[in-house]
Design a protein around this motif. Sequence first.
Motif, PDB file in Angstrom:
ATOM      1  N   ILE A 158       0.840  -1.203   0.000  1.00 53.00           N
ATOM      2  CA  ILE A 158       0.000   0.000   0.000  1.00 53.00           C
ATOM      3  C   ILE A 158       0.879   1.259   0.000  1.00 53.00           C
ATOM      4  O   ILE A 158       0.637   2.207  -0.750  1.00 53.00           O
ATOM      5  CB  ILE A 158      -0.957  -0.004   1.223  1.00 53.00           C
ATOM      6  CG1 ILE A 158      -1.997  -1.123   1.070  1.00 53.00           C
ATOM      7  CG2 ILE A 158      -1.648   1.346   1.385  1.00 53.00           C
ATOM      8  CD1 ILE A 158      -2.928  -1.300   2.275  1.00 53.00           C
ATOM      9  N   ALA A 159       1.929   1.251   0.826  1.00 55.51           N
ATOM     10  CA  ALA A 159       2.838   2.408   0.885  1.00 55.51           C
ATOM     11  C   ALA A 159       3.460   2.650  -0.490  1.00 55.51           C
ATOM     12  O   ALA A 159       3.500   3.775  -0.992  1.00 55.51           O
ATOM     13  CB  ALA A 159       3.933   2.165   1.923  1.00 55.51           C
ATOM     14  N   GLN A 160       3.885   1.551  -1.123  1.00 52.33           N
ATOM     15  CA  GLN A 160       4.539   1.680  -2.412  1.00 52.33           C
ATOM     16  C   GLN A 160       3.572   2.202  -3.478  1.00 52.33           C
ATOM     17  O   GLN A 160       3.921   3.067  -4.274  1.00 52.33           O
ATOM     18  CB  GLN A 160       5.094   0.319  -2.826  1.00 52.33           C
ATOM     19  CG  GLN A 160       6.003   0.386  -4.022  1.00 52.33           C
ATOM     20  CD  GLN A 160       7.039  -0.734  -3.952  1.00 52.33           C
ATOM     21  OE1 GLN A 160       6.720  -1.872  -3.590  1.00 52.33           O
ATOM     22  NE2 GLN A 160       8.264  -0.418  -4.288  1.00 52.33           N
ATOM     23  N   LYS A 161       2.349   1.686  -3.465  1.00 53.87           N
ATOM     24  CA  LYS A 161       1.374   2.125  -4.473  1.00 53.87           C
ATOM     25  C   LYS A 161       1.019   3.598  -4.263  1.00 53.87           C
ATOM     26  O   LYS A 161       0.895   4.358  -5.213  1.00 53.87           O
ATOM     27  CB  LYS A 161       0.120   1.246  -4.424  1.00 53.87           C
ATOM     28  CG  LYS A 161      -0.938   1.667  -5.447  1.00 53.87           C
ATOM     29  CD  LYS A 161      -1.922   0.549  -5.748  1.00 53.87           C
ATOM     30  CE  LYS A 161      -3.174   1.021  -6.471  1.00 53.87           C
ATOM     31  NZ  LYS A 161      -2.972   1.974  -7.558  1.00 53.87           N
ATOM     32  N   PHE A 162       0.881   3.998  -3.007  1.00 52.93           N
ATOM     33  CA  PHE A 162       0.592   5.412  -2.720  1.00 52.93           C
ATOM     34  C   PHE A 162       1.722   6.281  -3.287  1.00 52.93           C
ATOM     35  O   PHE A 162       1.482   7.242  -4.013  1.00 52.93           O
ATOM     36  CB  PHE A 162       0.434   5.631  -1.207  1.00 52.93           C
ATOM     37  CG  PHE A 162       0.054   7.045  -0.852  1.00 52.93           C
ATOM     38  CD1 PHE A 162      -1.275   7.393  -0.608  1.00 52.93           C
ATOM     39  CD2 PHE A 162       1.025   8.047  -0.778  1.00 52.93           C
ATOM     40  CE1 PHE A 162      -1.627   8.708  -0.300  1.00 52.93           C
ATOM     41  CE2 PHE A 162       0.679   9.354  -0.478  1.00 52.93           C
ATOM     42  CZ  PHE A 162      -0.646   9.690  -0.234  1.00 52.93           C
ATOM     43  N   PHE A 166       1.132   8.862  -6.589  1.00 53.45           N
ATOM     44  CA  PHE A 166       1.229  10.318  -6.456  1.00 53.45           C
ATOM     45  C   PHE A 166       2.623  10.856  -6.808  1.00 53.45           C
ATOM     46  O   PHE A 166       2.874  12.057  -6.717  1.00 53.45           O
ATOM     47  CB  PHE A 166       0.804  10.748  -5.043  1.00 53.45           C
ATOM     48  CG  PHE A 166      -0.663  10.453  -4.797  1.00 53.45           C
ATOM     49  CD1 PHE A 166      -1.648  11.270  -5.340  1.00 53.45           C
ATOM     50  CD2 PHE A 166      -1.057   9.332  -4.074  1.00 53.45           C
ATOM     51  CE1 PHE A 166      -2.997  10.983  -5.147  1.00 53.45           C
ATOM     52  CE2 PHE A 166      -2.396   9.032  -3.875  1.00 53.45           C
ATOM     53  CZ  PHE A 166      -3.377   9.860  -4.415  1.00 53.45           C
ATOM     54  N   GLY A 167       3.514   9.942  -7.179  1.00 59.10           N
ATOM     55  CA  GLY A 167       4.849  10.359  -7.634  1.00 59.10           C
ATOM     56  C   GLY A 167       5.673  11.048  -6.558  1.00 59.10           C
ATOM     57  O   GLY A 167       6.467  11.939  -6.863  1.00 59.10           O
ATOM     58  N   LYS A 168       5.474  10.630  -5.325  1.00 66.42           N
ATOM     59  CA  LYS A 168       6.209  11.270  -4.226  1.00 66.42           C
ATOM     60  C   LYS A 168       6.516  10.240  -3.140  1.00 66.42           C
ATOM     61  O   LYS A 168       5.646   9.445  -2.804  1.00 66.42           O
ATOM     62  CB  LYS A 168       5.313  12.371  -3.637  1.00 66.42           C
ATOM     63  CG  LYS A 168       6.085  13.486  -3.028  1.00 66.42           C
ATOM     64  CD  LYS A 168       5.268  14.742  -2.797  1.00 66.42           C
ATOM     65  CE  LYS A 168       6.117  15.685  -1.969  1.00 66.42           C
ATOM     66  NZ  LYS A 168       5.656  15.972  -0.679  1.00 66.42           N
ATOM     67  N   VAL A 326      -0.985  16.011  -0.815  1.00 71.89           N
ATOM     68  CA  VAL A 326      -0.522  15.170  -1.929  1.00 71.89           C
ATOM     69  C   VAL A 326      -1.716  14.630  -2.719  1.00 71.89           C
ATOM     70  O   VAL A 326      -1.716  14.578  -3.952  1.00 71.89           O
ATOM     71  CB  VAL A 326       0.361  14.011  -1.383  1.00 71.89           C
ATOM     72  CG1 VAL A 326       0.599  12.948  -2.436  1.00 71.89           C
ATOM     73  CG2 VAL A 326       1.690  14.552  -0.879  1.00 71.89           C
ATOM     74  N   VAL A 327      -2.788  14.262  -1.988  1.00 69.98           N
ATOM     75  CA  VAL A 327      -3.961  13.674  -2.636  1.00 69.98           C
ATOM     76  C   VAL A 327      -4.766  14.738  -3.395  1.00 69.98           C
ATOM     77  O   VAL A 327      -5.453  14.432  -4.368  1.00 69.98           O
ATOM     78  CB  VAL A 327      -4.838  12.975  -1.555  1.00 69.98           C
ATOM     79  CG1 VAL A 327      -6.205  12.602  -2.077  1.00 69.98           C
ATOM     80  CG2 VAL A 327      -4.131  11.729  -1.027  1.00 69.98           C
TER      81      VAL A 327
END
Length: 332
Positions: A158-162, A166-168, A326-327
Amino acid sequence: MDRIFSGVQPSGNMTLGNYLGAIRNWVKLQDDYESIFCVVDMHAITVWQDPDDLRRATREVAAGMLAAGVDPKKNIIFNQSNVSAHAELGWVLNCVARLGWLNRMTQFKEKAGKHKENASCGLYVYPNLMAADILLYKATHVPVGDDQKQHLELARDIAQKFNNDFGKEVFPLPDPMIFGTATRVMSLRDGSKKMSKSDPSEYARIGMTDDADAIAKKIRKAKTDPHPIPDNVDGFEDRLEAKNLMNIYGALNDMKLEDVCAEYGGQSFADFKKALTDLAVAKLSPISEEMKRYMDDPAQIDAILRDGAERANAIAQPVLDEVKDVVGFLRP
Ligand code: TYM
């Protein structure tokens, strides 16, 4: 900076599994990491909890952490529902995690059992809230028992996909810390099942508030087999119950399983159970007495949890604000 987050559900009486698999390790780690320990009451209500029982169990889990030696000044101890950012980040992560990922979670399948349609929606998205707990503090390390491995892999996904979506690089990928001789303490009645707070049989577990009589009775009734204690670790094969009792002995006495085999190999279970009872009572009664002392003073526990929630909130809020930005949530 390295930061630990971990939690225990207040969903029943704390067990020896919670202590040996998790809390005891937290005590060992607390000097080397900034640590945040949470009584995850929002996770507990994913299955029915009587409100009075939930209040009692929340204080009891906090008392267990304190009595085991977690220092509330050096670390943060709080209950989850007191920091609303957990729920808020949990929602955002519900929108990041994929259904296919949750469908693979074995703990949902075990807990929902045959009546999946009747399980709460919360139980299904439970691992997303767990990811939120960890990521809200940008925790780098998560000390848990073996049963939480799959949930932690999901938290990393989940952390990686987030971060990718969002490219950050908002979230570090948290590393599980699963160590010690008792990463998986098994039921005293069935060596193939995990010792659990929710097992219908009291005899399946040792509770952290059990007194010496209860501990003695449960160990006496623990399932074994007719053979003598094996004298080396290759002697267990399918003797799951024997292995579990010897593992518990080793964990409580800081001994390797092979050393327990060397010491007790060839003896009868009756003798070994006596030694295990003495050891368990000696190691656990100081903790259970200290837990009782805390439970007699709920105002003290509440003050510790309140102070912990304030300090947790001070770390969580800026992270939540960052996530909102970010979102693309407007913060007028
Ligand atoms: P919970 O409440 O089931 O268990 C708390 C901790 O105890 C460990 N544990 C065991 N270890 C060895 N043998 C056992 N029989 C045993 N039973 C329990 C668990 O692995 C855990 O470390 N989902 C988590 C709570 C949670 C959490 C988190 C943990 C919520 N958010 C964020 C870490 C980080 C749970 O249900 O634990």
